[in-house]
Design a protein around this motif. Structure first.
Motif, PDB file in Angstrom:
ATOM      1  N   ASP A 311      36.170  17.704  94.470  1.00 25.39           N
ATOM      2  CA  ASP A 311      35.950  18.873  93.919  1.00 25.39           C
ATOM      3  C   ASP A 311      36.027  19.942  93.153  1.00 25.39           C
ATOM      4  O   ASP A 311      35.791  20.916  92.368  1.00 25.39           O
ATOM      5  CB  ASP A 311      33.964  19.263  93.662  1.00 25.39           C
ATOM      6  CG  ASP A 311      33.256  18.738  94.106  1.00 25.39           C
ATOM      7  OD1 ASP A 311      33.310  17.012  93.303  1.00 25.39           O
ATOM      8  OD2 ASP A 311      32.725  17.773  95.401  1.00 25.39           O
ATOM      9  N   PRO A 313      39.200  20.339  91.866  1.00 23.82           N
ATOM     10  CA  PRO A 313      39.670  20.853  90.433  1.00 23.82           C
ATOM     11  C   PRO A 313      38.947  21.093  89.720  1.00 23.82           C
ATOM     12  O   PRO A 313      39.215  21.875  88.247  1.00 23.82           O
ATOM     13  CB  PRO A 313      40.023  19.311  89.759  1.00 23.82           C
ATOM     14  CG  PRO A 313      40.848  18.405  91.324  1.00 23.82           C
ATOM     15  CD  PRO A 313      40.103  18.868  92.165  1.00 23.82           C
ATOM     16  N   ALA A 314      37.457  20.960  89.982  1.00 18.88           N
ATOM     17  CA  ALA A 314      36.726  21.255  89.046  1.00 18.88           C
ATOM     18  C   ALA A 314      36.381  22.437  89.035  1.00 18.88           C
ATOM     19  O   ALA A 314      35.828  23.424  87.738  1.00 18.88           O
ATOM     20  CB  ALA A 314      34.710  20.276  89.479  1.00 18.88           C
ATOM     21  N   LEU A 316      38.282  24.986  90.278  1.00 21.37           N
ATOM     22  CA  LEU A 316      39.338  25.620  89.245  1.00 21.37           C
ATOM     23  C   LEU A 316      39.163  25.611  87.734  1.00 21.37           C
ATOM     24  O   LEU A 316      39.888  26.413  87.152  1.00 21.37           O
ATOM     25  CB  LEU A 316      40.336  25.032  89.391  1.00 21.37           C
ATOM     26  CG  LEU A 316      41.099  24.699  91.257  1.00 21.37           C
ATOM     27  CD1 LEU A 316      42.606  23.883  90.800  1.00 21.37           C
ATOM     28  CD2 LEU A 316      40.464  26.218  91.623  1.00 21.37           C
ATOM     29  N   ALA A 317      38.543  24.165  86.982  1.00 22.86           N
ATOM     30  CA  ALA A 317      38.897  24.078  85.755  1.00 22.86           C
ATOM     31  C   ALA A 317      37.657  25.237  85.633  1.00 22.86           C
ATOM     32  O   ALA A 317      37.735  25.925  84.431  1.00 22.86           O
ATOM     33  CB  ALA A 317      38.739  23.149  84.975  1.00 22.86           C
ATOM     34  N   ASP A 318      36.562  25.644  85.748  1.00 21.28           N
ATOM     35  CA  ASP A 318      35.442  26.647  85.786  1.00 21.28           C
ATOM     36  C   ASP A 318      35.644  27.830  85.213  1.00 21.28           C
ATOM     37  O   ASP A 318      35.994  28.920  84.822  1.00 21.28           O
ATOM     38  CB  ASP A 318      34.594  25.847  86.901  1.00 21.28           C
ATOM     39  CG  ASP A 318      33.785  25.807  86.598  1.00 21.28           C
ATOM     40  OD1 ASP A 318      33.783  24.537  85.150  1.00 21.28           O
ATOM     41  OD2 ASP A 318      32.822  24.618  86.895  1.00 21.28           O
ATOM     42  N   ARG A 320      39.012  28.495  84.829  1.00 22.28           N
ATOM     43  CA  ARG A 320      40.396  28.768  84.189  1.00 22.28           C
ATOM     44  C   ARG A 320      39.277  28.697  83.033  1.00 22.28           C
ATOM     45  O   ARG A 320      39.774  29.684  81.897  1.00 22.28           O
ATOM     46  CB  ARG A 320      40.716  27.717  83.858  1.00 22.28           C
ATOM     47  CG  ARG A 320      42.034  27.816  85.024  1.00 22.28           C
ATOM     48  CD  ARG A 320      43.316  26.765  84.422  1.00 22.28           C
ATOM     49  NE  ARG A 320      43.916  26.399  86.202  1.00 22.28           N
ATOM     50  CZ  ARG A 320      44.321  25.583  86.597  1.00 22.28           C
ATOM     51  NH1 ARG A 320      43.243  24.684  86.918  1.00 22.28           N
ATOM     52  NH2 ARG A 320      45.349  24.996  87.662  1.00 22.28           N
ATOM     53  N   ALA A 321      38.337  28.490  82.507  1.00 20.36           N
ATOM     54  CA  ALA A 321      37.103  28.453  81.623  1.00 20.36           C
ATOM     55  C   ALA A 321      37.078  29.824  81.221  1.00 20.36           C
ATOM     56  O   ALA A 321      36.743  30.376  80.586  1.00 20.36           O
ATOM     57  CB  ALA A 321      36.080  27.476  81.569  1.00 20.36           C
ATOM     58  N   SER A 322      36.693  30.775  82.271  1.00 19.03           N
ATOM     59  CA  SER A 322      36.097  32.058  82.321  1.00 19.03           C
ATOM     60  C   SER A 322      37.407  32.942  82.374  1.00 19.03           C
ATOM     61  O   SER A 322      37.033  34.083  82.504  1.00 19.03           O
ATOM     62  CB  SER A 322      35.376  32.168  83.985  1.00 19.03           C
ATOM     63  OG  SER A 322      36.408  32.295  84.934  1.00 19.03           O
TER      64      SER A 322
END
Length: 438
Positions: A311, A313-314, A316-318, A320-322
């Motif tokens: 989990d 990568p998800a 880190l993606a959150d 980066r999205a912030s």
């Protein structure tokens, strides 16, 4: 405990020190010892009165005038006035001088004065008391008390020394001038009586140890239960902090953007509001999952699976999205246990949350590597910046992830190095792994 186990335990050293006596427990023991002294004193008084009455009734009449008086037989020196002590059953009577009677009663009182030291100096007090009891019948009850106290400690060496000394003094008292004639049967009965009371004392010690053991186990169970409750509370608090801090920090950051930016277009404002809604909803969902661990309802739905490195990568993606700038590097061998994966996920999550709260525009570098032989090493670093209006924190995040690492037998170090805030953690690959040292 069976009879055999009790018998074996009677010859083993005591496991717990005897409890301190007070109140009724101490009063009835001293009461019995004092009763023994009183009975001996009453016996002396009764025998004195009986002897005087018997002497008056059996006194020879005075010789008639002119008759010659018989000479007094010679051979035994006179002891002066005496107290005659007699026994039923045909045993011969013997006379004790009054001064010896007074000495006997005085020594009995003295023994009552030192018997309270029997637990501090068990063998010494026993030897002193029984040496005095050799010439003091009024100290018999106190001497028996001291003997029971000594044997209840179940020190076989001291008990044998005390028994031999008791036999020697019991025989030596027949050498006193006022002592009765030696009787082997009485001596054997006295020895058997002493041995029986010694075994009784050992049995009392076993019972006392058993009672104390039950009490200690109950107290230990209470302490373990309190510790388990406290540990569970700390675990739940740590999980709630790790779960909610990440989501709430995202909500706070986006809400702050709406508060300080009044020039945002409607589409971007709507997007930020949607992010806030999604993270608030995710916070409630994750909080519900954490709190469900407190329920004991067997019909409740099973808990959601705990996060693992799959989990990551998800996560880190959150981030980066912030708006966070992230880099991920390192190589991790496959086969890492799920427990280590879950704690590594929580540590990375907390580090990202701290960077977002205290240095929101800084770059965060995450390095994760490890193998079976070397364990897992995690390094998270971000630039140190001074941001006005940063999100306040309780400073419990670092404490929580440090406890996580230590709980698995690992280490965690956090601090400023070269202008960057660095969190470095090492975890063993599994619970059998031990860190190699040079």
């Amino acid at each position: 405990m069976s009879v055999k186990d009790t018998w074996v335990a009677m010859f083993e050293p005591e496991r717990f020190p005897p409890p301190r006596l007070s109140g009724v427990s101490l009063a009835w023991r001293y009461g019995l010892a004092l009763l023994g002294w009183v009975l001996v004193a009453v016996g002396y008084i009764a025998n004195t009165a009986f002897s005087e009455e018997a002497a008056r009734m059996t006194a020879a009449p005075a010789p008639s005038p002119g008759a010659s008086a018989l000479p007094t037989p010679a051979g035994t020196p006179s002891l002066g006035p005496s107290v005659e002590v007699s026994f039923p059953g045909g045993y011969e009577a013997f006379a004790i001088p009054p001064q010896i009677v007074l000495l006997d009663l005085f020594l009995g009182v003295a023994v009552l004065g030192i018997v309270h030291l029997r637990r501090r100096f068990p063998l010494t007090i026993f030897l002193v008391v029984h040496a005095l009891a050799m010439v003091s019948g009024s100290a018999f009850a106190a001497a028996l008390w001291v003997w029971l106290s000594l044997t209840s400690r179940r020190d076989l060496g001291k008990s044998l020394i005390a028994l031999v000394f008791m036999i020697v003094t019991s025989i030596a008292q027949y050498l006193l001038p006022w002592a009765p004639r030696f009787d082997a049967a009485i001596a054997v009965v006295g020895i058997l009586f002493s041995v029986a009371f010694g075994l009784l004392g050992a049995y009392i010690g076993v019972r006392r140890d058993r009672h104390t053991s039950v009490y200690e186990r109950a107290e230990q169970a209470d302490r373990d239960r309190e510790f388990a409750v406290l540990a569970e509370r700390n675990r739940i608090a740590r999980e709630m902090h790790d779960v909610l801090a990440h989501r709430i920090s995202l909500v706070s950051m986006h809400a702050g953007a709406l508060a300080f930016r009044d020039d945002l277009p409607p589409a971007e404002t709507k997007q930020i509001a949607k992010v806030i809604q999604e993270n608030a909803h995710a916070s409630l969902t994750e909080l519900r999952l954490v709190l469900s661990s407190l329920r004991e309802d067997p019909t409740a739905s099973p808990e959601a699976p705990q996060p693992t490195l799959a989990d990551l990568p998800a996560l880190l993606a959150d981030a980066r999205a912030s708006g966070q700038v992230l880099t991920l590097s390192g190589e991790l061998a496959p086969g890492l246990p799920l427990v280590q994966q879950r704690h590594l996920y929580r540590i990375v999550q907390e580090c990202l949350t701290n960077a977002r709260k205290h240095a929101p525009r800084s770059r965060v570098d995450v390095s994760l590597s490890g193998a079976t032989a070397d364990g897992v090493r995690l390094l998270v670093a971000n630039d140190v910046t001074q941001v006005r209006g940063a999100i306040p924190g309780a400073k419990l995040g670092l404490v929580g992830i440090t406890e996580r690492a230590q709980m698995l037998g690992g280490t965690l170090d956090a601090g400023v190095r070269g202008g960057r805030f660095v969190v470095e953690a090492w975890l063993p690959w599994d619970h059998h792994h031990r860190r190699r040292t040079a």
